[in-house]
Design an enzyme around this catalytic site. Structure first.
Site, PDB file in Angstrom:
ATOM      1  N   ASP A  17     -32.057-103.218  56.309  1.00 30.56           N
ATOM      2  CA  ASP A  17     -31.516-102.312  55.288  1.00 30.56           C
ATOM      3  C   ASP A  17     -31.941-102.765  53.898  1.00 30.56           C
ATOM      4  OD1 ASP A  17     -29.136-100.159  54.751  1.00 30.56           O
ATOM      5  OD2 ASP A  17     -29.146-101.717  53.204  1.00 30.56           O
TER       6      ASP A  17
ATOM      7  N   TYR B  14     -33.394-102.418  45.153  1.00 30.78           N
ATOM      8  CA  TYR B  14     -33.348-103.866  45.421  1.00 30.78           C
ATOM      9  C   TYR B  14     -34.653-104.539  45.004  1.00 30.78           C
ATOM     10  CZ  TYR B  14     -29.421-102.634  48.575  1.00 30.78           C
ATOM     11  OH  TYR B  14     -28.259-102.148  49.125  1.00 30.78           O
TER      12      TYR B  14
ATOM     13  N   LYS C 156     -33.320 -96.656  50.509  1.00 31.87           N
ATOM     14  CA  LYS C 156     -32.425 -95.747  49.782  1.00 31.87           C
ATOM     15  C   LYS C 156     -33.064 -95.273  48.481  1.00 31.87           C
ATOM     16  CE  LYS C 156     -28.712 -98.817  51.343  1.00 31.87           C
ATOM     17  NZ  LYS C 156     -29.271-100.166  51.161  1.00 31.87           N
TER      18      LYS C 156
ATOM     19  N   HIS D 199     -28.576 -93.342  47.695  1.00 37.39           N
ATOM     20  CA  HIS D 199     -27.893 -94.616  47.453  1.00 37.39           C
ATOM     21  C   HIS D 199     -26.531 -94.445  46.782  1.00 37.39           C
ATOM     22  CE1 HIS D 199     -28.902 -99.116  46.554  1.00 37.39           C
ATOM     23  NE2 HIS D 199     -27.618 -98.975  46.808  1.00 37.39           N
TER      24      HIS D 199
HETATM   25  N1  LIG Z   1     -25.107 -98.881  49.725  1.00 35.90           N
HETATM   26  C1  LIG Z   1     -24.675 -99.718  48.822  1.00 35.90           C
HETATM   27  O1  LIG Z   1     -24.246 -99.338  47.724  1.00 35.90           O
HETATM   28  C2  LIG Z   1     -24.665-101.181  49.138  1.00 35.90           C
HETATM   29  C3  LIG Z   1     -23.973-102.075  48.312  1.00 35.90           C
HETATM   30  C4  LIG Z   1     -23.970-103.419  48.647  1.00 35.90           C
HETATM   31  C5  LIG Z   1     -24.650-103.850  49.787  1.00 35.90           C
HETATM   32  N2  LIG Z   1     -25.342-102.967  50.570  1.00 35.90           N
HETATM   33  C6  LIG Z   1     -26.057-103.391  51.801  1.00 35.90           C
HETATM   34  O2  LIG Z   1     -25.166-104.164  52.614  1.00 35.90           O
HETATM   35  C7  LIG Z   1     -25.744-105.456  52.851  1.00 35.90           C
HETATM   36  C8  LIG Z   1     -24.659-106.502  53.002  1.00 35.90           C
HETATM   37  O3  LIG Z   1     -23.814-106.550  51.864  1.00 35.90           O
HETATM   38  P1  LIG Z   1     -23.929-107.646  50.705  1.00 35.90           P
HETATM   39  O4  LIG Z   1     -25.278-108.277  50.755  1.00 35.90           O
HETATM   40  O5  LIG Z   1     -23.552-107.011  49.445  1.00 35.90           O
HETATM   41  O6  LIG Z   1     -22.814-108.714  51.021  1.00 35.90           O
HETATM   42  P2  LIG Z   1     -22.240-109.460  52.325  1.00 35.90           P
HETATM   43  O7  LIG Z   1     -23.182-109.315  53.477  1.00 35.90           O
HETATM   44  O8  LIG Z   1     -20.832-109.045  52.483  1.00 35.90           O
HETATM   45  O9  LIG Z   1     -22.193-110.961  51.831  1.00 35.90           O
HETATM   46  C9  LIG Z   1     -23.338-111.708  51.569  1.00 35.90           C
HETATM   47  C10 LIG Z   1     -22.874-113.105  51.135  1.00 35.90           C
HETATM   48  O10 LIG Z   1     -22.268-113.788  52.264  1.00 35.90           O
HETATM   49  C11 LIG Z   1     -22.923-115.030  52.474  1.00 35.90           C
HETATM   50  N3  LIG Z   1     -22.968-115.249  53.928  1.00 35.90           N
HETATM   51  C12 LIG Z   1     -23.662-114.539  54.853  1.00 35.90           C
HETATM   52  N4  LIG Z   1     -23.435-115.012  56.084  1.00 35.90           N
HETATM   53  C13 LIG Z   1     -22.573-116.040  55.955  1.00 35.90           C
HETATM   54  C14 LIG Z   1     -21.988-116.934  56.880  1.00 35.90           C
HETATM   55  N5  LIG Z   1     -22.234-116.830  58.196  1.00 35.90           N
HETATM   56  N6  LIG Z   1     -21.151-117.889  56.399  1.00 35.90           N
HETATM   57  C15 LIG Z   1     -20.888-117.991  55.071  1.00 35.90           C
HETATM   58  N7  LIG Z   1     -21.439-117.181  54.142  1.00 35.90           N
HETATM   59  C16 LIG Z   1     -22.272-116.196  54.581  1.00 35.90           C
HETATM   60  C17 LIG Z   1     -24.311-114.874  51.866  1.00 35.90           C
HETATM   61  O11 LIG Z   1     -24.804-116.137  51.456  1.00 35.90           O
HETATM   62  P3  LIG Z   1     -26.344-116.627  51.634  1.00 35.90           P
HETATM   63  O12 LIG Z   1     -27.234-115.422  51.483  1.00 35.90           O
HETATM   64  O13 LIG Z   1     -26.495-117.600  50.522  1.00 35.90           O
HETATM   65  O14 LIG Z   1     -26.447-117.259  52.987  1.00 35.90           O
HETATM   66  C18 LIG Z   1     -24.015-113.990  50.671  1.00 35.90           C
HETATM   67  O15 LIG Z   1     -23.531-114.753  49.595  1.00 35.90           O
HETATM   68  C19 LIG Z   1     -26.653-105.649  51.633  1.00 35.90           C
HETATM   69  O16 LIG Z   1     -27.569-106.699  51.774  1.00 35.90           O
HETATM   70  C20 LIG Z   1     -27.259-104.290  51.510  1.00 35.90           C
HETATM   71  O17 LIG Z   1     -28.289-104.111  52.468  1.00 35.90           O
HETATM   72  C21 LIG Z   1     -25.355-101.641  50.245  1.00 35.90           C
END
Ligand SMILES: NC(=O)c1ccc[n+]([C@@H]2O[C@H](COP(=O)([O-])OP(=O)(O)OC[C@H]3O[C@@H](n4cnc5c(N)ncnc54)[C@H](OP(=O)(O)O)[C@@H]3O)[C@@H](O)[C@H]2O)c1
Length: 283
Positions: A44, A49, A74, A107
């Site tokens: 994704d 990004y 997106k 998005h």
């Molecule tokens: N449509 C939208 O508006 C929107 C908005 C936000 C996100 N997204 C999508 O959703 C995806 C996921 O959301 P997100 O990236 O915002 O946040 P998330 O996945 O909720 O959190 C990512 C954070 O968690 C940490 N992490 C991951 N696995 C872990 C584990 N097993 N133990 C401890 N810490 C862990 C990562 O650290 P490290 O990377 O340092 O390991 C990073 O700091 C995004 O990458 C994106 O593709 C979409």
């Protein structure tokens, strides 16, 4: 990999890999390569990004057959509207080095999303995208889009995690044939989620980690999850969630954590809408 069937029959992996906030191209490429090596097949990304090229390079290097992959990107707000969307789609495809997309999402629910949707319907009908969907649409906005267009969005990607569980919204989406996809499954690490007592307790019972409990909880509810990590051990850890099951008592305990409030964004706050709408990227 377990899949969910979208409203047009396309199969979508229940668990994928997100690449938000990995601006460093080498780090993004390495993380996606690692995710594909571990077994993730849904990637994704988004034009905003600024890492579609890195994702594309990782896909190419991985050697994973294209038909096994599920690639999502997106459209950003600055490209809303019919013609800009068609151009933005071609640009994303070129950057990703792909001939087609599995899923293309609007998005953010701002700007001329009706023009965008009609362009996406065209691209979908022409076979350039396997499924089209939206992100961050609240139920009323989604209903408006459904009523006034031909293709019902296949997916709505929204903030969903233990502190914002989206139970009612999931039910609403289900009723209208729209698959819920969670962004921010770990609430982006906010609110001390990884040291939450309830989640730690459940993790200990199952000899798992908090991240695995959260991803199991989402996927067990039928919510597609796309956790992000740049850490190889976590990328692997987050993938091991289909070999255990949460009990009804576990699910009830997690249900009690719902605050029904976003940790990140309020899509009804005019100041936020203005701030987001004014964000321009060199896409
Ligand atoms: N449509 C939208 O508006 C929107 C908005 C936000 C996100 N997204 C999508 O959703 C995806 C996921 O959301 P997100 O990236 O915002 O946040 P998330 O996945 O909720 O959190 C990512 C954070 O968690 C940490 N992490 C991951 N696995 C872990 C584990 N097993 N133990 C401890 N810490 C862990 C990562 O650290 P490290 O990377 O340092 O390991 C990073 O700091 C995004 O990458 C994106 O593709 C979409």
């Amino acid at each position: 990999m377990q899949t969910v069937r979208l409203n047009n029959g396309v199969e979508m992996p229940l668990l994928g890999f997100g690449v938000f906030q990995i601006p460093d191209a080498a780090e993004c490429e390495q993380s996606v390569l690692e995710a594909l090596r571990v077994g993730y097949r849904l990637i994704d990304t988004a034009a905003a990004y600024l890492n579609e090229e890195a994702v594309g390079r990782a896909i190419k290097k991985s050697g994973v057959p294209r038909e096994e992959l599920f690639i999502t990107t997106k459209l950003w707000i600055q490209d809303a509207g019919f013609e800009p969307t068609k151009n933005a789609f071609e640009k994303s495809l070129r950057k990703l080095g792909q001939e087609y997309l599995d899923l293309y999402l609007i998005h953010q629910p701002f700007g001329d999303i009706y023009g965008s949707w009609r362009a996406m319907e065209d691209l979908y009908q022409a076979g350039r995208i396997k499924a089209i969907g939206v992100s961050n649409l609240l139920p009323d906005r989604l209903m408006d889009l459904i009523v006034h267009n031909q293709v019902v969005p296949a997916v709505n990607q929204i903030e969903t995690h233990p502190f914002l569980q989206q139970v009612d919204t999931q039910q609403f989406l289900q009723q209208h044939g729209v698959q819920i996809e969670s962004w921010g499954p770990f609430a982006q690490g906010r609110h001390d989620i990884f040291t939450n007592e309830v989640l730690l307790g459940i993790a200990a019972q199952h000899e798992r980690t908090v991240s695995q409990v959260i991803l199991r909880w989402l996927t067990q509810r039928g919510v597609v999850a796309i956790p992000k990590s740049v850490t190889p051990e976590r990328i692997a850890e987050n993938f091991q969630v289909f070999d255990f099951e949460l009990s009804a008592a576990d699910m009830t305990a997690i249900a009690a954590l719902d605050t029904k409030a976003s940790t990140v964004a309020d899509f009804r706050d005019p100041a936020f809408v203005k701030w987001l709408g004014e964000r321009k990227f060199e896409i």
